[in-house]
Design an enzyme around this catalytic site. Sequence first.
Site, PDB file in Angstrom:
ATOM      1  N   ARG A  71       0.858  -1.190   0.000  1.00 44.54           N
ATOM      2  CA  ARG A  71       0.000   0.000   0.000  1.00 44.54           C
ATOM      3  C   ARG A  71       0.890   1.234   0.000  1.00 44.54           C
ATOM      4  O   ARG A  71       1.645   1.453   0.957  1.00 44.54           O
ATOM      5  CB  ARG A  71      -0.883   0.019   1.252  1.00 44.54           C
ATOM      6  N   GLU A 125       0.438   4.123   0.749  1.00 43.39           N
ATOM      7  CA  GLU A 125      -0.173   5.199   1.533  1.00 43.39           C
ATOM      8  C   GLU A 125       0.945   6.072   2.086  1.00 43.39           C
ATOM      9  O   GLU A 125       1.909   5.579   2.636  1.00 43.39           O
ATOM     10  CB  GLU A 125      -0.994   4.593   2.682  1.00 43.39           C
ATOM     11  N   ARG A 176      -0.058   2.089  12.923  1.00 39.92           N
ATOM     12  CA  ARG A 176      -0.780   0.869  12.546  1.00 39.92           C
ATOM     13  C   ARG A 176      -0.819   0.618  11.039  1.00 39.92           C
ATOM     14  O   ARG A 176      -1.565  -0.229  10.553  1.00 39.92           O
ATOM     15  CB  ARG A 176      -2.190   0.860  13.138  1.00 39.92           C
ATOM     16  N   HIS A 177      -0.030   1.381  10.286  1.00 30.80           N
ATOM     17  CA  HIS A 177       0.065   1.149   8.841  1.00 30.80           C
ATOM     18  C   HIS A 177       1.494   0.858   8.442  1.00 30.80           C
ATOM     19  O   HIS A 177       2.431   1.509   8.914  1.00 30.80           O
ATOM     20  CB  HIS A 177      -0.401   2.383   8.053  1.00 30.80           C
ATOM     21  N   GLU A 213      -9.105  -1.577  13.456  1.00 27.17           N
ATOM     22  CA  GLU A 213      -9.650  -2.564  12.513  1.00 27.17           C
ATOM     23  C   GLU A 213      -8.645  -3.696  12.297  1.00 27.17           C
ATOM     24  O   GLU A 213      -7.457  -3.449  12.084  1.00 27.17           O
ATOM     25  CB  GLU A 213      -9.932  -1.863  11.175  1.00 27.17           C
ATOM     26  N   SER A 272     -11.412  -6.704   7.025  1.00 33.28           N
ATOM     27  CA  SER A 272     -12.595  -6.335   6.251  1.00 33.28           C
ATOM     28  C   SER A 272     -12.989  -7.544   5.430  1.00 33.28           C
ATOM     29  O   SER A 272     -12.119  -8.267   4.935  1.00 33.28           O
ATOM     30  CB  SER A 272     -12.290  -5.173   5.304  1.00 33.28           C
ATOM     31  N   ARG A 318      -1.268  -6.531  12.411  1.00 33.36           N
ATOM     32  CA  ARG A 318      -2.246  -5.954  13.360  1.00 33.36           C
ATOM     33  C   ARG A 318      -2.751  -7.020  14.323  1.00 33.36           C
ATOM     34  O   ARG A 318      -3.030  -6.725  15.488  1.00 33.36           O
ATOM     35  CB  ARG A 318      -3.422  -5.337  12.599  1.00 33.36           C
TER      36      ARG A 318
HETATM   37  P1  ATP Z   1      -7.452   1.025   7.503  1.00 31.17           P
HETATM   38  O1  ATP Z   1      -8.754   1.677   7.170  1.00 31.17           O
HETATM   39  O2  ATP Z   1      -7.305   0.656   8.958  1.00 31.17           O
HETATM   40  O3  ATP Z   1      -6.257   1.728   6.949  1.00 31.17           O
HETATM   41  P2  ATP Z   1      -8.148  -0.664   5.286  1.00 31.17           P
HETATM   42  O4  ATP Z   1      -9.626  -0.704   5.452  1.00 31.17           O
HETATM   43  O5  ATP Z   1      -7.552   0.241   4.287  1.00 31.17           O
HETATM   44  O6  ATP Z   1      -7.473  -0.404   6.735  1.00 31.17           O
HETATM   45  P3  ATP Z   1      -8.293  -3.220   4.028  1.00 31.17           P
HETATM   46  O7  ATP Z   1      -8.052  -2.830   2.634  1.00 31.17           O
HETATM   47  O8  ATP Z   1      -9.693  -3.457   4.479  1.00 31.17           O
HETATM   48  O9  ATP Z   1      -7.616  -2.133   4.992  1.00 31.17           O
HETATM   49  O10 ATP Z   1      -7.363  -4.483   4.352  1.00 31.17           O
HETATM   50  C1  ATP Z   1      -7.772  -5.579   5.173  1.00 31.17           C
HETATM   51  C2  ATP Z   1      -6.891  -5.657   6.423  1.00 31.17           C
HETATM   52  O11 ATP Z   1      -5.510  -5.660   6.061  1.00 31.17           O
HETATM   53  C3  ATP Z   1      -7.038  -4.486   7.360  1.00 31.17           C
HETATM   54  O12 ATP Z   1      -8.157  -4.643   8.217  1.00 31.17           O
HETATM   55  C4  ATP Z   1      -5.729  -4.520   8.108  1.00 31.17           C
HETATM   56  O13 ATP Z   1      -5.742  -5.492   9.136  1.00 31.17           O
HETATM   57  C5  ATP Z   1      -4.746  -4.970   7.043  1.00 31.17           C
HETATM   58  N1  ATP Z   1      -4.098  -3.802   6.429  1.00 31.17           N
HETATM   59  C6  ATP Z   1      -4.545  -3.081   5.401  1.00 31.17           C
HETATM   60  N2  ATP Z   1      -3.712  -2.072   5.092  1.00 31.17           N
HETATM   61  C7  ATP Z   1      -2.690  -2.167   5.967  1.00 31.17           C
HETATM   62  C8  ATP Z   1      -1.491  -1.419   6.160  1.00 31.17           C
HETATM   63  N3  ATP Z   1      -1.188  -0.373   5.395  1.00 31.17           N
HETATM   64  N4  ATP Z   1      -0.667  -1.813   7.155  1.00 31.17           N
HETATM   65  C9  ATP Z   1      -0.955  -2.869   7.930  1.00 31.17           C
HETATM   66  N5  ATP Z   1      -2.064  -3.613   7.796  1.00 31.17           N
HETATM   67  C10 ATP Z   1      -2.942  -3.276   6.821  1.00 31.17           C
HETATM   68 MG    MG Z   2     -10.897  -2.260   5.682  1.00 33.33          MG
END
Ligand code: ATP
Ligand code: MG
Length: 429
Positions: free
Chosen positions: A210, A212, A218-219, A352, A355, A403
């Site tokens: 990602r 981001e 937590r990311h 979270e 999902s 996480r």
């Molecule tokens: P958040 O809103 O907390 O940034 P997300 O909704 O973008 O998460 P999803 O695309 O739903 O994340 O990904 C499913 C799961 O993968 C998340 O619930 C999380 O546990 C994990 N995850 C997603 N992005 C990340 C990240 N950048 N770093 C660590 N874990 C991640």
């Molecule tokens: Mg999500």
Amino acid sequence: MRIPLKDVTPELETAEVIGWVHEIRDLGGLAFYILRDRTGFLQAAVIKKKAPEAVLIAAKEVSRESVVRIKGVVKESDKAPGGREIIPESFEIISKAETPLPLDVSDKVLAEVDTRLDNRYLDARRPKVAAIFQIRNAATHAINDYFYNEGFINITTSKIVAAATEGGTELFPIAYFEKEAFLNQSPQLYKQMMMAAGFEKVYEIGPIFRAEEHNTTRHLNEATSIDVEVSFADHNDVMDLLENVIIAAYENVDKTCSDAIETLGVDFSVPKKGFPKLTYAEAIDIAAVSIEEDIAYGDDLSTSAERAIGEEMGEHYFITDWPTSIKPYYAMPYENEPEICKAFDMMHPRMELSSGAQRIHQHDLLVEQILQKGMSPEGFEFYLKPFKYGMPPHAGWGVGMERLIMTMLDLPNIREAVLFPRDRHRVTP
Ligand code: ATP
Ligand code: MG
């Protein structure tokens, strides 16, 4: 033969051990060398008047974190770790550590996170760090076991892709010969294609990328996702599965990692089956009365909203029935109320964790949803085509491994749950 330090007992009488010199305590006539390996500690006691000359020379020269081989007599000793010590008859420095060390392994001086991560090989010698990865290993093992026993097929899908899985998330572009490609943000489309392929129950534990820009605790920019897809299942079925998988991970850690838990000094308890379920609308109501910023139906849950709801819930829980508008295009809308969909998030009180959703399996509805999100179906040909040739109904989810470990062990920062974290500023080591 080398004996793990934890297995050294006075019954052996003599032993040959290899380990790192964790600590040196020179008391004048007597010097103690605390040896360390993966399994524990052993004290070596050098009595200067009695020790052979060669032992004295090596013992004087050795530095902390050097690797040494010691042969000697094992004796009981009340004050030594584990109630026994070794009296060296030979003391060989196998690999001498330079001084000063970039990092204190004995935890007397606490280093900054950056220094620790720059010197992760040293940092990971610290029992508290090793304990985290021992626990992560036990959790991964339990999850793999659970899936294997339930008849899931473990798949590995490509991380080099031509298109985004979902709009929104930033992708890392890579140079792929004369084309542009990306590092995959999720195996979503591939695991769905394996439903079309008739595999019925698949899972993958692999990297997701990602791009981001935000830098939070937590990311990560490279994380590990536990991804699942099940045919002939709906959102409720896979929520039940998700609870089972989380509990299986906790149970195995509870059963096999008591020493590591003790080393970390955390309050550990296995969550109970039957995580409470809140609808998205109920979650918004809770957040609205507890947080200062404005929040209304249709908004994503901000970090402070997640925290406020988590505090109220106090345990793992689900948020269900999300507005279709804020979930990905592949989430299945309710037949009688298409503004909401069969998507869910699974939450730890802190954040979270997962999902998931029942997915759309009808080709035309999927195309409609992609268009609704302002995306173009042309970019998804390879994904959409399987929906035309017998796609079973299916559902699934993804859990972030880091996480899961972070919340399980109450770690302050997600970087603690990865060996070599990739974040906004870090690409080495
Ligand atoms: P958040 O809103 O907390 O940034 P997300 O909704 O973008 O998460 P999803 O695309 O739903 O994340 O990904 C499913 C799961 O993968 C998340 O619930 C999380 O546990 C994990 N995850 C997603 N992005 C990340 C990240 N950048 N770093 C660590 N874990 C991640
Ligand atoms: Mg999500």
